[in-house]
Design a protein around this motif. Structure first.
Motif, PDB file in Angstrom:
ATOM      1  N   ASN A  95      -5.328  14.183   4.685  1.00  0.00           N
ATOM      2  CA  ASN A  95      -4.692  14.754   3.484  1.00  0.00           C
ATOM      3  C   ASN A  95      -3.854  13.712   2.752  1.00  0.00           C
ATOM      4  O   ASN A  95      -2.759  14.010   2.258  1.00  0.00           O
ATOM      5  N   THR A  96      -4.375  12.516   2.659  1.00  0.00           N
ATOM      6  CA  THR A  96      -3.596  11.411   2.121  1.00  0.00           C
ATOM      7  C   THR A  96      -4.408  10.621   1.093  1.00  0.00           C
ATOM      8  O   THR A  96      -5.601  10.373   1.287  1.00  0.00           O
ATOM      9  N   VAL A  97      -3.725  10.251   0.028  1.00  0.00           N
ATOM     10  CA  VAL A  97      -4.276   9.352  -0.973  1.00  0.00           C
ATOM     11  C   VAL A  97      -3.465   8.062  -0.935  1.00  0.00           C
ATOM     12  O   VAL A  97      -2.251   8.092  -0.698  1.00  0.00           O
ATOM     13  N   TYR A  98      -4.159   6.951  -1.148  1.00  0.00           N
ATOM     14  CA  TYR A  98      -3.532   5.642  -1.060  1.00  0.00           C
ATOM     15  C   TYR A  98      -3.646   4.903  -2.388  1.00  0.00           C
ATOM     16  O   TYR A  98      -4.543   5.153  -3.185  1.00  0.00           O
ATOM     17  N   LEU A  99      -2.728   3.961  -2.578  1.00  0.00           N
ATOM     18  CA  LEU A  99      -2.832   3.029  -3.686  1.00  0.00           C
ATOM     19  C   LEU A  99      -2.569   1.636  -3.132  1.00  0.00           C
ATOM     20  O   LEU A  99      -1.432   1.302  -2.794  1.00  0.00           O
ATOM     21  N   ARG A 147       0.850  -1.189   0.000  1.00  0.00           N
ATOM     22  CA  ARG A 147       0.000   0.000   0.000  1.00  0.00           C
ATOM     23  C   ARG A 147       0.881   1.232   0.000  1.00  0.00           C
ATOM     24  O   ARG A 147       1.673   1.443   0.928  1.00  0.00           O
ATOM     25  N   LEU A 148       0.710   2.031  -1.038  1.00  0.00           N
ATOM     26  CA  LEU A 148       1.423   3.295  -1.131  1.00  0.00           C
ATOM     27  C   LEU A 148       0.570   4.412  -0.536  1.00  0.00           C
ATOM     28  O   LEU A 148      -0.653   4.366  -0.616  1.00  0.00           O
ATOM     29  N   SER A 149       1.267   5.382   0.024  1.00  0.00           N
ATOM     30  CA  SER A 149       0.591   6.562   0.578  1.00  0.00           C
ATOM     31  C   SER A 149       1.195   7.811  -0.028  1.00  0.00           C
ATOM     32  O   SER A 149       2.382   7.834  -0.372  1.00  0.00           O
ATOM     33  N   CYS A 150       0.395   8.832  -0.139  1.00  0.00           N
ATOM     34  CA  CYS A 150       0.876  10.149  -0.578  1.00  0.00           C
ATOM     35  C   CYS A 150       0.191  11.197   0.285  1.00  0.00           C
ATOM     36  O   CYS A 150      -1.031  11.336   0.236  1.00  0.00           O
ATOM     37  N   THR A 151       0.987  11.903   1.055  1.00  0.00           N
ATOM     38  CA  THR A 151       0.448  12.926   1.942  1.00  0.00           C
ATOM     39  C   THR A 151       0.719  14.299   1.349  1.00  0.00           C
ATOM     40  O   THR A 151       1.833  14.590   0.910  1.00  0.00           O
ATOM     41  N   VAL A 152      -0.307  15.123   1.352  1.00  0.00           N
ATOM     42  CA  VAL A 152      -0.248  16.450   0.731  1.00  0.00           C
ATOM     43  C   VAL A 152      -0.273  17.527   1.807  1.00  0.00           C
ATOM     44  O   VAL A 152      -1.060  17.444   2.766  1.00  0.00           O
ATOM     45  N   SER A 153       0.565  18.516   1.637  1.00  0.00           N
ATOM     46  CA  SER A 153       0.548  19.666   2.539  1.00  0.00           C
ATOM     47  C   SER A 153       0.528  20.938   1.708  1.00  0.00           C
ATOM     48  O   SER A 153       0.918  20.942   0.541  1.00  0.00           O
ATOM     49  N   GLY A 154       0.047  22.002   2.310  1.00  0.00           N
ATOM     50  CA  GLY A 154       0.068  23.297   1.647  1.00  0.00           C
ATOM     51  C   GLY A 154      -1.094  23.558   0.719  1.00  0.00           C
ATOM     52  O   GLY A 154      -1.064  24.548  -0.030  1.00  0.00           O
ATOM     53  N   SER A 155      -2.106  22.703   0.762  1.00  0.00           N
ATOM     54  CA  SER A 155      -3.262  22.910  -0.107  1.00  0.00           C
ATOM     55  C   SER A 155      -4.500  22.312   0.550  1.00  0.00           C
ATOM     56  O   SER A 155      -4.390  21.514   1.482  1.00  0.00           O
ATOM     57  N   ILE A 156      -5.666  22.719   0.060  1.00  0.00           N
ATOM     58  CA  ILE A 156      -6.911  22.155   0.566  1.00  0.00           C
ATOM     59  C   ILE A 156      -7.142  20.855  -0.186  1.00  0.00           C
ATOM     60  O   ILE A 156      -7.791  20.814  -1.241  1.00  0.00           O
ATOM     61  N   PHE A 157      -6.609  19.796   0.383  1.00  0.00           N
ATOM     62  CA  PHE A 157      -6.544  18.491  -0.267  1.00  0.00           C
ATOM     63  C   PHE A 157      -7.901  18.033  -0.788  1.00  0.00           C
ATOM     64  O   PHE A 157      -8.004  17.499  -1.893  1.00  0.00           O
ATOM     65  N   SER A 158      -8.936  18.240  -0.001  1.00  0.00           N
ATOM     66  CA  SER A 158     -10.247  17.670  -0.319  1.00  0.00           C
ATOM     67  C   SER A 158     -10.847  18.242  -1.608  1.00  0.00           C
ATOM     68  O   SER A 158     -11.771  17.649  -2.171  1.00  0.00           O
ATOM     69  N   LEU A 159     -10.317  19.332  -2.096  1.00  0.00           N
ATOM     70  CA  LEU A 159     -10.885  19.980  -3.281  1.00  0.00           C
ATOM     71  C   LEU A 159     -10.408  19.367  -4.588  1.00  0.00           C
ATOM     72  O   LEU A 159     -10.980  19.636  -5.640  1.00  0.00           O
ATOM     73  N   TYR A 160      -9.361  18.558  -4.530  1.00  0.00           N
ATOM     74  CA  TYR A 160      -8.663  18.201  -5.761  1.00  0.00           C
ATOM     75  C   TYR A 160      -8.669  16.719  -6.092  1.00  0.00           C
ATOM     76  O   TYR A 160      -8.603  15.861  -5.210  1.00  0.00           O
ATOM     77  N   THR A 161      -8.696  16.478  -7.396  1.00  0.00           N
ATOM     78  CA  THR A 161      -8.479  15.135  -7.924  1.00  0.00           C
ATOM     79  C   THR A 161      -7.023  14.731  -7.704  1.00  0.00           C
ATOM     80  O   THR A 161      -6.118  15.550  -7.859  1.00  0.00           O
TER      81      THR A 161
END
Length: 115
Positions: free
Chosen positions: A76-80, A19-33
């Motif tokens: 603020n994380t997307v998984y694969l 399982r890969l993870s990608c954590t995002v900072s500095g943006s409103i994560f929930s708004l974006y594809t």
């Protein structure tokens, strides 16, 4: 400043899972594809999977039925989730999103599928 940081790569046997993870900072994560791409040695980067802000998903034919993309907006994380891994899944995996008129990429996480 927007940052995407991937983690979770590694060496796995054929048929295994990661399982890969990608954590995002500095943006409103929930708004974006959010997207996952991969680049195998000597090949061009290719799209793997997408999840929209509405949680709709789409997959490349090569991973359909084996991979699952998901997101946790609270983290603020997307998984694969990658199952039934094959040697041809060996690649560097990158998280991507188009935010505020800019394409953002993480630095990637390496996945090696070996017998």
């Amino acid at each position: 400043q927007v940052q995407l940081v991937e983690s979770g790569g590694g060496l796995v046997q054929i048929g295994g899972s990661l399982r890969l993870s990608c954590t995002v900072s500095g943006s409103i994560f929930s708004l974006y594809t959010m997207n996952w791409y991969r680049q195998a040695p000597g090949k061009q980067r290719e799209w793997v999977a997408t999840i929209t802000r509405g949680f709709s998903t789409n997959y490349a034919d090569s991973v359909k039925g084996r991979f699952a993309i998901s997101r946790d907006n609270a983290k603020n994380t997307v998984y694969l989730q990658m199952n039934s891994l094959k040697p041809e899944d060996t690649a560097d995996y990158y998280c991507n999103s188009h935010m505020q008129n800019t394409d953002y990429w993480g630095r990637g996480t390496q996945v090696t599928v070996s017998s």
